[in-house]
Write an enzyme that holds these catalytic residues in place. Sequence first.
Site, PDB file in Angstrom:
ATOM      1  N   ARG A 190      12.011  -5.228   5.033  1.00 32.39           N
ATOM      2  CA  ARG A 190      11.651  -3.828   4.744  1.00 32.39           C
ATOM      3  C   ARG A 190      12.519  -2.825   5.514  1.00 32.39           C
ATOM      4  NH1 ARG A 190       5.629  -1.593   5.525  1.00 32.39           N
ATOM      5  NH2 ARG A 190       5.893  -2.406   7.634  1.00 32.39           N
ATOM      6  N   ARG A 213      11.032  -0.851  11.121  1.00 34.50           N
ATOM      7  CA  ARG A 213       9.951  -0.567  12.066  1.00 34.50           C
ATOM      8  C   ARG A 213       9.942  -1.562  13.217  1.00 34.50           C
ATOM      9  NH1 ARG A 213       4.560   0.415   8.578  1.00 34.50           N
ATOM     10  NH2 ARG A 213       3.729  -1.032  10.107  1.00 34.50           N
ATOM     11  N   ARG A 246     -10.044   0.197   8.716  1.00 31.45           N
ATOM     12  CA  ARG A 246      -9.514  -1.133   9.027  1.00 31.45           C
ATOM     13  C   ARG A 246     -10.510  -1.972   9.816  1.00 31.45           C
ATOM     14  NH1 ARG A 246      -3.673   0.010   8.904  1.00 31.45           N
ATOM     15  NH2 ARG A 246      -2.491  -1.798   9.547  1.00 31.45           N
ATOM     16  N   ARG A 283      -0.141  -9.144  13.219  1.00 28.99           N
ATOM     17  CA  ARG A 283      -0.773  -8.148  12.333  1.00 28.99           C
ATOM     18  C   ARG A 283      -1.538  -8.834  11.203  1.00 28.99           C
ATOM     19  NH1 ARG A 283       4.400  -5.082  10.881  1.00 28.99           N
ATOM     20  NH2 ARG A 283       3.162  -4.014   9.300  1.00 28.99           N
ATOM     21  N   LYS A 340       0.844  -1.210   0.000  1.00 24.04           N
ATOM     22  CA  LYS A 340       0.000   0.000   0.000  1.00 24.04           C
ATOM     23  C   LYS A 340       0.876   1.256   0.000  1.00 24.04           C
ATOM     24  CE  LYS A 340      -2.073  -1.251   3.858  1.00 24.04           C
ATOM     25  NZ  LYS A 340      -1.346  -2.500   4.163  1.00 24.04           N
TER      26      LYS A 340
END
Length: 213
Positions: free
Chosen positions: A127, A160, A88, A171, A13
């Site tokens: 990431r 992160r 969400r 998650r 996203k």
Amino acid sequence: MRIVLLGPPGAGKGTQAKAISDTLSVVHISSGDLLREHQNNGTDLGKMAREYMQKGLLVPDDVIIGMIQDRIGHSDAENGYVLDGFPRTLEQAHSLDTALNGQGQYIDKVLNIKVSEEELIDRLSGRWICRDCQKPYHSVNSRPQKEGACDECNGELYQREDDTSGAVVKRIQVYAEQTSPLIEYYKGNGNLVEIDGGQSIAEVRKDLLEIIS
Ligand code: AP5
């Protein structure tokens, strides 16, 4: 134009949002980035949200709804926006529709980026994100030209704290339980479009830009 980007953690996203917002000349609004900005500024909202985010849980609806409604009320969102990470939950989606309908507005398209769970875990574990402009990179799929620095703004790249393996699994589970019902909700509204997010970054971008143009 008002766009919602839907998809599990790591679907891409954030990676695709800039191309869409540039193409449509609308602002990119990421609920996760707004929450991390609150944390960096040491606000009460940021401190509270961190407790949930570290564990991979959703921040309570009333907090998020207030934060996003405030943000989409800013003048730079008058012509539209790309919402990334919001809504969400069904409660968040209803609140957004109610607020928009009250002003004679609506969500034009919901772009649902679909990616397998195995690929999501691989993407999130590799990431890296720019501390300054939030552009995401990947240690294999999308490397920066200079190690540790953002191609766009030379900002420092960091990982992160909710990209740890435990938080990632949580998650993905939370997405399946609390966010995936939105797919049926938006199908019912007739504005959902599904995209194969398992393709390369460039191929996904091409598909998304074709849909919105
Ligand atoms: P948030 O920041 O929104 O995170 P997320 O939804 O979990 O999504 P991510 O940012 O992890 O993934 P992405 O889809 O943007 O993937 P990306 O483009 O970076 O939320 C964090 C937390 O905040 C939540 O857990 C919750 O606690 C709280 N929160 C936020 N919003 C909330 C809300 N509305 N309600 C309640 N709580 C809320 O890509 C991932 C990686 O893959 C990158 O390395 C990238 O380079 C790579 N990649 C991308 N696309 C491809 C591709 N096609 N091929 C190969 N690699 C790719």
